[in-house]
Design a protein around this motif. Structure first.
Motif, PDB file in Angstrom:
ATOM      1  N   THR A   1       0.824  -1.216   0.000  1.00 36.38           N
ATOM      2  CA  THR A   1       0.000   0.000   0.000  1.00 36.38           C
ATOM      3  C   THR A   1       0.850   1.254   0.000  1.00 36.38           C
ATOM      4  OG1 THR A   1      -0.172  -0.272   2.381  1.00 36.38           O
ATOM      5  CG2 THR A   1      -2.050  -0.969   1.069  1.00 36.38           C
ATOM      6  N   ARG A   2       2.182   1.103  -0.206  1.00 36.42           N
ATOM      7  CA  ARG A   2       3.018   2.299  -0.239  1.00 36.42           C
ATOM      8  C   ARG A   2       3.105   2.868  -1.646  1.00 36.42           C
ATOM      9  NH1 ARG A   2       7.158  -0.804   2.711  1.00 36.42           N
ATOM     10  NH2 ARG A   2       5.951  -1.286   4.564  1.00 36.42           N
ATOM     11  N   GLU A   3       2.668   2.095  -2.638  1.00 37.56           N
ATOM     12  CA  GLU A   3       2.716   2.620  -4.010  1.00 37.56           C
ATOM     13  C   GLU A   3       1.286   2.727  -4.544  1.00 37.56           C
ATOM     14  OE1 GLU A   3       4.869  -0.388  -6.156  1.00 37.56           O
ATOM     15  OE2 GLU A   3       3.110  -1.677  -6.091  1.00 37.56           O
ATOM     16  N   PRO A   4       1.065   3.686  -5.489  1.00 32.54           N
ATOM     17  CA  PRO A   4      -0.288   3.947  -5.989  1.00 32.54           C
ATOM     18  C   PRO A   4      -1.010   2.704  -6.500  1.00 32.54           C
ATOM     19  CG  PRO A   4       1.252   5.590  -6.802  1.00 32.54           C
ATOM     20  CD  PRO A   4       2.067   4.581  -6.059  1.00 32.54           C
ATOM     21  N   ARG A   5      -0.283   1.807  -7.167  1.00 29.01           N
ATOM     22  CA  ARG A   5      -0.944   0.636  -7.743  1.00 29.01           C
ATOM     23  C   ARG A   5      -1.517  -0.247  -6.636  1.00 29.01           C
ATOM     24  NH1 ARG A   5       1.489  -4.047  -9.108  1.00 29.01           N
ATOM     25  NH2 ARG A   5       0.119  -5.464 -10.245  1.00 29.01           N
ATOM     26  N   GLY A   6      -0.727  -0.441  -5.567  1.00 27.50           N
ATOM     27  CA  GLY A   6      -1.193  -1.221  -4.426  1.00 27.50           C
ATOM     28  C   GLY A   6      -2.383  -0.557  -3.760  1.00 27.50           C
ATOM     29  N   GLN A   7      -2.356   0.790  -3.700  1.00 28.09           N
ATOM     30  CA  GLN A   7      -3.463   1.505  -3.061  1.00 28.09           C
ATOM     31  C   GLN A   7      -4.750   1.343  -3.856  1.00 28.09           C
ATOM     32  OE1 GLN A   7      -2.084   5.518  -2.561  1.00 28.09           O
ATOM     33  NE2 GLN A   7      -0.656   4.948  -0.939  1.00 28.09           N
ATOM     34  N   VAL A   8      -4.623   1.382  -5.203  1.00 30.22           N
ATOM     35  CA  VAL A   8      -5.805   1.173  -6.051  1.00 30.22           C
ATOM     36  C   VAL A   8      -6.378  -0.227  -5.803  1.00 30.22           C
ATOM     37  CG1 VAL A   8      -6.583   0.878  -8.427  1.00 30.22           C
ATOM     38  CG2 VAL A   8      -5.146   2.824  -7.826  1.00 30.22           C
ATOM     39  N   MET A   9      -5.470  -1.216  -5.743  1.00 29.86           N
ATOM     40  CA  MET A   9      -5.900  -2.596  -5.476  1.00 29.86           C
ATOM     41  C   MET A   9      -6.600  -2.689  -4.116  1.00 29.86           C
ATOM     42  SD  MET A   9      -4.530  -5.020  -7.730  1.00 29.86           S
ATOM     43  CE  MET A   9      -3.793  -6.370  -6.841  1.00 29.86           C
ATOM     44  N   TYR A  10      -5.996  -2.028  -3.125  1.00 33.26           N
ATOM     45  CA  TYR A  10      -6.549  -2.071  -1.763  1.00 33.26           C
ATOM     46  C   TYR A  10      -7.952  -1.478  -1.739  1.00 33.26           C
ATOM     47  CZ  TYR A  10      -6.672  -1.642   3.317  1.00 33.26           C
ATOM     48  OH  TYR A  10      -7.026  -1.747   4.632  1.00 33.26           O
ATOM     49  N   MET A  11      -8.110  -0.295  -2.379  1.00 28.04           N
ATOM     50  CA  MET A  11      -9.418   0.351  -2.399  1.00 28.04           C
ATOM     51  C   MET A  11     -10.436  -0.513  -3.134  1.00 28.04           C
ATOM     52  SD  MET A  11      -9.339   2.961  -0.615  1.00 28.04           S
ATOM     53  CE  MET A  11     -10.869   3.777  -1.015  1.00 28.04           C
ATOM     54  N   GLY A  12      -9.996  -1.135  -4.251  1.00 22.21           N
ATOM     55  CA  GLY A  12     -10.892  -1.998  -5.010  1.00 22.21           C
ATOM     56  C   GLY A  12     -11.347  -3.179  -4.182  1.00 22.21           C
ATOM     57  N   LEU A  13     -10.374  -3.785  -3.483  1.00 22.95           N
ATOM     58  CA  LEU A  13     -10.679  -4.942  -2.642  1.00 22.95           C
ATOM     59  C   LEU A  13     -11.643  -4.542  -1.527  1.00 22.95           C
ATOM     60  CD1 LEU A  13      -9.683  -7.794  -2.865  1.00 22.95           C
ATOM     61  CD2 LEU A  13      -7.986  -7.331  -1.111  1.00 22.95           C
ATOM     62  N   GLN A  14     -11.409  -3.334  -0.957  1.00 26.35           N
ATOM     63  CA  GLN A  14     -12.273  -2.855   0.122  1.00 26.35           C
ATOM     64  C   GLN A  14     -13.703  -2.696  -0.376  1.00 26.35           C
ATOM     65  OE1 GLN A  14     -10.774  -0.250   3.201  1.00 26.35           O
ATOM     66  NE2 GLN A  14     -12.235   1.294   2.577  1.00 26.35           N
ATOM     67  N   LYS A  15     -13.843  -2.137  -1.601  1.00 25.74           N
ATOM     68  CA  LYS A  15     -15.190  -1.945  -2.159  1.00 25.74           C
ATOM     69  C   LYS A  15     -15.873  -3.284  -2.418  1.00 25.74           C
ATOM     70  CE  LYS A  15     -14.447   2.553  -4.008  1.00 25.74           C
ATOM     71  NZ  LYS A  15     -13.930   3.313  -5.135  1.00 25.74           N
ATOM     72  N   LEU A  16     -15.109  -4.208  -2.980  1.00 27.24           N
ATOM     73  CA  LEU A  16     -15.664  -5.531  -3.263  1.00 27.24           C
ATOM     74  C   LEU A  16     -16.150  -6.182  -1.976  1.00 27.24           C
ATOM     75  CD1 LEU A  16     -15.899  -7.353  -5.778  1.00 27.24           C
ATOM     76  CD2 LEU A  16     -13.869  -8.545  -4.985  1.00 27.24           C
ATOM     77  N   LEU A  17     -15.307  -6.073  -0.924  1.00 26.74           N
ATOM     78  CA  LEU A  17     -15.643  -6.678   0.359  1.00 26.74           C
ATOM     79  C   LEU A  17     -16.867  -6.007   0.982  1.00 26.74           C
ATOM     80  CD1 LEU A  17     -14.338  -9.003   1.798  1.00 26.74           C
ATOM     81  CD2 LEU A  17     -13.057  -7.407   3.205  1.00 26.74           C
ATOM     82  N   ILE A  18     -17.005  -4.682   0.774  1.00 30.24           N
ATOM     83  CA  ILE A  18     -18.181  -3.975   1.301  1.00 30.24           C
ATOM     84  C   ILE A  18     -19.437  -4.526   0.644  1.00 30.24           C
ATOM     85  CG2 ILE A  18     -19.392  -1.753   1.355  1.00 30.24           C
ATOM     86  CD1 ILE A  18     -16.641  -0.417   1.662  1.00 30.24           C
ATOM     87  N   LEU A  19     -19.388  -4.716  -0.687  1.00 28.06           N
ATOM     88  CA  LEU A  19     -20.559  -5.247  -1.390  1.00 28.06           C
ATOM     89  C   LEU A  19     -20.898  -6.645  -0.876  1.00 28.06           C
ATOM     90  CD1 LEU A  19     -19.901  -4.066  -5.061  1.00 28.06           C
ATOM     91  CD2 LEU A  19     -21.209  -2.964  -3.248  1.00 28.06           C
ATOM     92  N   VAL A  20     -19.859  -7.476  -0.661  1.00 31.54           N
ATOM     93  CA  VAL A  20     -20.097  -8.822  -0.134  1.00 31.54           C
ATOM     94  C   VAL A  20     -20.728  -8.734   1.255  1.00 31.54           C
ATOM     95  CG1 VAL A  20     -18.948 -10.920   0.675  1.00 31.54           C
ATOM     96  CG2 VAL A  20     -18.251  -9.885  -1.468  1.00 31.54           C
ATOM     97  N   MET A  21     -20.181  -7.816   2.095  1.00 30.61           N
ATOM     98  CA  MET A  21     -20.676  -7.670   3.467  1.00 30.61           C
ATOM     99  C   MET A  21     -22.126  -7.190   3.495  1.00 30.61           C
ATOM    100  SD  MET A  21     -18.756  -8.627   5.840  1.00 30.61           S
ATOM    101  CE  MET A  21     -17.167  -9.392   5.789  1.00 30.61           C
ATOM    102  N   ILE A  22     -22.500  -6.326   2.526  1.00 35.14           N
ATOM    103  CA  ILE A  22     -23.884  -5.847   2.466  1.00 35.14           C
ATOM    104  C   ILE A  22     -24.807  -7.051   2.324  1.00 35.14           C
ATOM    105  CG2 ILE A  22     -25.564  -4.620   1.033  1.00 35.14           C
ATOM    106  CD1 ILE A  22     -23.428  -2.530   0.472  1.00 35.14           C
ATOM    107  N   VAL A  23     -24.475  -7.950   1.403  1.00 36.18           N
ATOM    108  CA  VAL A  23     -25.304  -9.143   1.189  1.00 36.18           C
ATOM    109  C   VAL A  23     -25.260 -10.046   2.432  1.00 36.18           C
ATOM    110  CG1 VAL A  23     -25.582 -11.225  -0.205  1.00 36.18           C
ATOM    111  CG2 VAL A  23     -24.985  -9.063  -1.296  1.00 36.18           C
TER     112      VAL A  23
END
Lengths: 61, 470
Positions: free
Chosen positions: B95-117
């Motif tokens: 998460t120290r480089e932009p690409r990792g941060q994009v991945m992290y944010m994407g994963l967080q969003k995906l997990l939020i959608l899963v958690m909603i269900v």
């Protein structure tokens, strides 16, 4: 606010653009151009529309 | 996975600087919309539904039975899970480089959608939110399953709306949506606690002021009916003051820039360094332990203690149950049905669990959230600052920070633990609980700091680069 404080804050914020709200959630500023961008107005309109539709349904039945 | 994670939907970020007035407008608009949505009941809901998340309401926001029933639960759960996984280096994302941060944010969003269900489903399947038989009969030929599915769908859409509104506030408004919704819920609870004129436990209203007037008008005994309310008021004011004081208590580590002469700064190590989150983790742990006992009780195993409804009545489960209000322990006011030593034991265990747990979780949390000495040392080093009089070296910085950060974290964790337990012992105004109140005061204080920063940036536009924006 004095100058010293301001620079102190700058040090904190430079750490990779991480923002944390009350320590609960982590956000990074980095965004990818590939992502599907939604306008903030659309979000509010969508939320209001859903609210109104469900409220009307509740009212009718 | 990367193309999918990078393509997760996001609210369009603003181009350039958003004026403070506009930020305030966005925030207020979201807040009003949020309050309206908490008042829209889920369509097709039967009146005998119950709130499964009742005891976490102050922390999870949302409103029972409304379309925002899930509140910020999915967002917070997804984020905590991800932070813990990432803290343990199980994700392999840098998460120290932009690409990792994009991945992290994407994963967080995906997990939020899963958690909603995942969080919407138990509400419907577990029978907590029940379908209305009349609507099933008039619209779907008596099919309760269809109405249940509709309820499930509305919960999911509500969760999605909260998630999107949170992003709007984070990008276009002041503070974060999560913080805003918690504050909104607790503030509403506080106002309710002050002004509610409905009578619940006895002949007098439950709200502070209506109760005071009703008791005086009636000529009833103030000591008998009002002493607990006075205590709650004092506790609430005391907690507010103490948290604001503790938030501004800090050890400041002096810094100077290596090349820019005269650029000096300070890194603040706050007393409440790890925030109030560790308390929530301890409370969730206690709740899970109680749920485990309840589960055993329901299948007929009672060696840990028996339950009546959802309340433990004896054995280990009773003495390990957290104390939520003065009515749980003030044995001279009501008959608790337990000897005094058992009540004292329960209070002692609650205090020890919160204090020890608070300290341990705080240390753990600081490491997970990247607030520990090595992370901070790296950040300071990268910003080009160093401590005057010390060699400009990451290890030197780390050793220097190690003198303060772990100690401050433990002291802060213990202090917040004691405060949280005290608030619950003495009760606070409105049914918001000690942890909810602590969290709210802490969020509001940080919001105030952010608004102060915003104003400086409005007045001196060149300061924006100092704050790391644009």
């Amino acid at each position: 606010m004095s100058k010293t404080n301001i620079i102190g804050m700058a040090v904190k914020n430079k750490g990779g653009g991480m923002v944390s709200s009350a320590g609960l959630v982590t956000y990074y500023d980095s965004e990818d151009k590939r992502s599907l961008h939604i306008s903030p107005k659309l979000v509010l309109v969508f939320a209001a529309a859903i609210g109104i539709i469900i409220a009307v349904l509740n009212h009718i039945f | 996975m990367e193309p999918l994670l990078a393509a997760m939907p996001a609210v369009r970020p603003p181009e350039g600087h958003v004026h403070f007035k506009n930020k305030l407008l966005w925030t207020v608009a979201v807040l009003i919309l949020y309050f309206l949505l908490t008042n829209v009941q889920v369509f097709g809901l039967s009146a005998d539904s119950s709130d499964w998340l009742g005891m976490y309401r102050a922390i999870l926001a949302g409103a029972s039975g409304s379309i925002v029933h899930l509140g910020i639960g999915p967002i917070v759960t997804a984020s905590i899970v991800l932070q813990l996984l990432n803290g343990a280096d199980l994700l392999g994302i840098n998460t120290r480089e932009p690409r990792g941060q994009v991945m992290y944010m994407g994963l967080q969003k995906l997990l939020i959608l899963v958690m909603i269900v995942l969080e919407a489903a138990p509400n419907v399947i577990g029978g907590f939110l029940q379908p209305d038989a009349n609507i099933a009969l008039t619209l779907f030929g008596g099919s309760l399953a269809t109405v249940s599915f509709l309820i499930f769908l509305q919960l999911c859409i509500g969760g999605l709306i909260i998630f999107l509104m949170d992003e709007v506030v984070t990008k276009w408004g002041v503070g974060s949506g999560v913080g805003l919704f918690i504050v909104a819920g607790v503030s509403q609870g506080l106002i309710n606690g002050f002004l509610n004129w409905a009578a619940v436990q006895d002949a007098y209203p439950v709200g502070f002021f209506p109760r005071l007037f009703a008791i005086i008008a009636d000529g009833a005994n103030l000591m008998e009916y009002f002493s607990l309310d006075i205590l709650a008021l004092i506790t609430t004011v005391f907690i507010f003051g103490l948290v604001v004081y503790a938030e501004s208590t800090r050890i400041e580590i002096p810094l100077a820039h290596a090349t820019v002469r005269g650029a000096r700064g300070r890194f603040p190590v706050k007393l409440i360094y790890a925030s109030v989150l560790p308390m929530i983790l301890v409370r969730v742990l206690q709740a899970n332990w109680q749920m485990f006992g309840l589960f055993l009780n329901n299948i007929g195993i009672t060696f840990l203690g028996k339950f009546e409804g959802q309340t433990p009545v004896n054995g280990i489960m009773y003495v390990t149950a957290p104390i939520n209000s003065p009515n749980d322990w003030m044995w001279w006011l009501t008959d608790l049905g337990h000897p005094v030593w058992e009540v004292l034991l329960r209070m002692g265990i609650d205090l020890i669990v919160m204090v020890v747990g608070g300290a341990i979780f705080a240390l753990f949390w600081v490491k997970t959230a990247g607030l520990d000495s090595s992370h901070v040392a790296r950040q300071i080093q990268r910003s080009g600052m160093s401590i005057p009089g010390y060699r400009r070296n990451e290890q030197v910085l780390e050793r220097y920070l190690d003198r303060y950060i772990p100690r401050v974290t433990v002291i802060g964790g213990v202090a917040v633990g004691v405060l949280s337990v005290l608030a619950n012992y003495l009760g606070v105004i409105g049914a918001v609980g000690g942890t909810g109140l602590l969290l709210t005061v802490s969020i509001i204080y940080r919001l105030y700091e952010e608004i102060a920063n915003e104003q400086i940036m409005e007045m001196y536009p060149f300061m924006r680069s100092f704050f790391g924006k644009e």
